[in-house]
Structure formats: structure tokens, C-alpha cells
Design a protein around this motif. Structure first.
Motif, mmCIF file in Angstrom:
data_model
loop_
_atom_site.group_PDB
_atom_site.id
_atom_site.type_symbol
_atom_site.label_atom_id
_atom_site.label_comp_id
_atom_site.label_asym_id
_atom_site.label_seq_id
_atom_site.Cartn_x
_atom_site.Cartn_y
_atom_site.Cartn_z
ATOM 1 N N TYR A 53 -16.233 -7.528 4.637
ATOM 2 C CA TYR A 53 -15.372 -7.512 5.816
ATOM 3 C C TYR A 53 -15.010 -6.068 6.071
ATOM 4 N N TYR A 108 -8.640 0.245 11.774
ATOM 5 C CA TYR A 108 -7.228 0.274 12.083
ATOM 6 C C TYR A 108 -6.904 1.528 12.888
ATOM 7 N N PRO A 148 -0.449 0.929 10.311
ATOM 8 C CA PRO A 148 -1.788 0.733 10.889
ATOM 9 C C PRO A 148 -1.850 -0.592 11.648
ATOM 10 N N ARG A 165 -1.040 -11.665 5.260
ATOM 11 C CA ARG A 165 -2.161 -12.431 5.809
ATOM 12 C C ARG A 165 -1.959 -13.908 5.483
ATOM 13 N N LEU A 205 -4.421 -3.433 13.309
ATOM 14 C CA LEU A 205 -5.800 -3.923 13.291
ATOM 15 C C LEU A 205 -6.393 -3.846 14.698
ATOM 16 N N TYR A 211 0.841 -1.183 0.000
ATOM 17 C CA TYR A 211 0.000 0.000 0.000
ATOM 18 C C TYR A 211 0.886 1.247 0.000
ATOM 19 N N LEU A 236 -7.874 -3.960 0.566
ATOM 20 C CA LEU A 236 -8.622 -3.129 1.487
ATOM 21 C C LEU A 236 -8.812 -1.737 0.888
ATOM 22 N N PHE A 294 -4.172 0.749 -2.105
ATOM 23 C CA PHE A 294 -3.703 -0.568 -2.532
ATOM 24 C C PHE A 294 -2.895 -0.474 -3.821
ATOM 25 N N GLN A 310 -1.070 -7.149 -4.798
ATOM 26 C CA GLN A 310 -0.983 -8.266 -3.867
ATOM 27 C C GLN A 310 -0.280 -9.438 -4.531
ATOM 28 N N LEU A 355 3.672 0.733 2.775
ATOM 29 C CA LEU A 355 3.324 -0.273 3.772
ATOM 30 C C LEU A 355 3.146 -1.627 3.112
ATOM 31 N N TYR A 397 -8.992 -12.866 5.845
ATOM 32 C CA TYR A 397 -9.366 -11.458 5.770
ATOM 33 C C TYR A 397 -8.427 -10.531 6.540
ATOM 34 N N GLU A 398 -7.926 -10.989 7.685
ATOM 35 C CA GLU A 398 -7.135 -10.085 8.521
ATOM 36 C C GLU A 398 -5.786 -9.790 7.874
ATOM 37 N N GLN A 399 -5.505 -8.513 7.698
ATOM 38 C CA GLN A 399 -4.218 -8.084 7.165
ATOM 39 C C GLN A 399 -3.448 -7.358 8.260
ATOM 40 N N TYR A 400 -2.179 -7.731 8.395
ATOM 41 C CA TYR A 400 -1.339 -7.165 9.434
ATOM 42 C C TYR A 400 -0.213 -6.377 8.778
ATOM 43 N N PHE A 401 -0.107 -5.112 9.196
ATOM 44 C CA PHE A 401 0.808 -4.192 8.538
ATOM 45 C C PHE A 401 2.160 -4.123 9.224
ATOM 46 N N GLY A 402 3.170 -3.876 8.408
ATOM 47 C CA GLY A 402 4.479 -3.557 8.925
ATOM 48 C C GLY A 402 4.559 -2.074 9.266
#
Lengths: 113, 110
Positions: free
Chosen positions: B32, B36, B44, A94, B46, A35, B98, A45, A48, A90, A100-105
Motif C-alpha cells: 500500500y 500525504y 499530514p 484507522r 492523505l 509517530y 507506515l 513510527f 500502534q 502525531l 490501510y488508510e491512516q488519518y492524522f491529527g
């Protein structure tokens, strides 16, 4: 902490140059997204990668490209840098394309002068 | 075109008060809806997320209210604390990426 790491933290480049940013996904996560977050804006975005293949792309020109490696780490490459490319980049990981859950650096702050 | 609209842009709340941030979307394919939290210089994080088959989800002091027919959802932060001062983003997804709102800068005054 999410377990997603990015390098470098900060970077200054000149217009027209090329840059490579790196991301290491959270353990067990095989999907990574990139992102761009301009100052004061929400993340946008870029694309991916899932199992080393690009499987989704936002409204960004082809000079934005990426790679994903067998260990699921990833690179974002930007060619012919423009002033407007200055932003926080960024990556988010996941656990699979269906998760669905995306975790960012923490991001890489790129400044183009 | 902004896929997710967020308001207000900024919010100031007294310690102990309730912070409310609102978002609206148009694409009914979204299934969904995460929130954040982002501190300056950080990525960000979650906070909480909801699927459209439920109308409310609560985790500690954070609650999401979801109105599918109105295509709106909101974040409520109860008993707001100075440590909650950050920028909050709502988001929505239906495929791979997203779509983020424009963010709300929350300041909680001691």
C-alpha cells in the motif's frame, strides 16, 4: 478535517521530565498509531494500539509508552525527556488493524529544553 | 536505513505546470503506497494512495504512477496551483506502520 484530535497543541518541558500526550480517534476507528516527526523529516513510527493492546512498535526505547482506552482514545507517555525528543508528535487512526488508510491529527509540538 | 527514498528534496514549479515527485522502495512486502500532503503546523493529510496491482491511479489533478518491477512510484500534480505549495511525503506499508520518505517541499510560483 480528519476528526482526529490531539492535545495539547504545544508543550515545553525540561530535560528529565515526563510528558503525556493525548489523542482522540476518528469515530469508528479502533486502531491508533503514534509517530514522531523531527523538523524537516518524515514521520517515524513509534507504536500502534489495537483494541487496547500494543501490536506493533518501531525503533523507540521503552521510555516511550502508550495506552489505548475502551473509547479508543489514546495516550503517548515519554519518560526521562531528552533534548532530541523535541519534535511534532502525531497520532493517526484507522478503522481496524486491516484497514490501510491512516488519518492524522494536527499533532502536538513538544519542545524539550 | 531509509525504507522509502524520495526525491527531489525541493521543487519549484510555475503555476499551471506539472509537479513530479519520485519515490523508491526495497521491501517487496509493501502493498500500500499513499501520498500525504502537509502544510506548516498541520498534520499530514492523505492525498491519494495505490495498491501494487494497478499501474496508475488518478484523482482530479493528482496521479500516482506505479512501477512494481522497478519498485518505484511517483506523484504527478497537473496544473499546479499556488495552493498546492506544501510538503509532500510518499509512504509505504506492509504490516501495521507506515514508512515515510523524507519529503519534498513544493513551491508553486504564481
Amino acid at each position: 478535517e480528519t476528526g482526529v484530535t490531539q492535545s495539547p497543541t504545544h508543550l515545553i518541558k525540561t530535560r528529565g521530565q515526563q510528558v503525556t500526550l493525548r489523542c482522540s480517534s476518528q469515530s469508528g476507528h479502533n486502531t491508533v498509531s503514534w509517530y514522531q516527526q523531527a523538523l524537516g523529516q518524515g514521520p517515524q513510527f513509534i507504536f500502534q494500539y489495537y483494541r487496547e493492546e500494543e501490536n506493533g512498535r518501531g525503533n523507540f526505547p521503552p521510555r516511550f509508552s502508550g495506552l489505548q482506552f475502551p473509547n479508543y482514545s489514546s495516550e503517548l507517555n515519554v519518560n526521562a525527556l531528552e533534548l532530541d525528543d523535541s519534535a511534532l508528535y502525531l497520532c493517526a487512526s484507522r478503522g481496524g488493524a486491516g484497514a490501510y488508510e491512516q488519518y492524522f491529527g494536527p499533532g502536538t509540538r513538544l519542545t524539550v529544553t | 536505513q531509509q525504507q522509502v527514498k524520495q526525491s527531489p528534496q525541493s521543487l519549484i514549479v510555475q503555476k499551471g505546470g506539472i509537479s513530479i515527485i519520485n519515490c523508491a522502495y526495497e521491501n517487496t512486502a509493501f502493498d500500500y503506497f499513499p501520498w500525504y500532503q502537509q502544510f506548516p503546523g498541520k498534520g499530514p493529510a492523505l492525498l491519494i494512495a495505490i495498491r501494487p496491482d494497478v499501474s496508475e491511479k488518478k484523482e482530479g489533478r493528482f496521479t500516482i504512477s506505479f512501477n512494481k518491477s522497478a519498485k518505484q512510484f511517483s506523484l504527478h500534480i497537473m496544473d499546479s496551483q499556488p495552493g498546492d505549495s506544501a510538503t509532500y511525503f510518499c509512504a509505504a506499508t506492509g504490516a501495521n506502520n507506515l514508512f515515510f520518505g523524507t519529503g519534498t517541499r513544493l513551491t508553486v510560483i504564481p
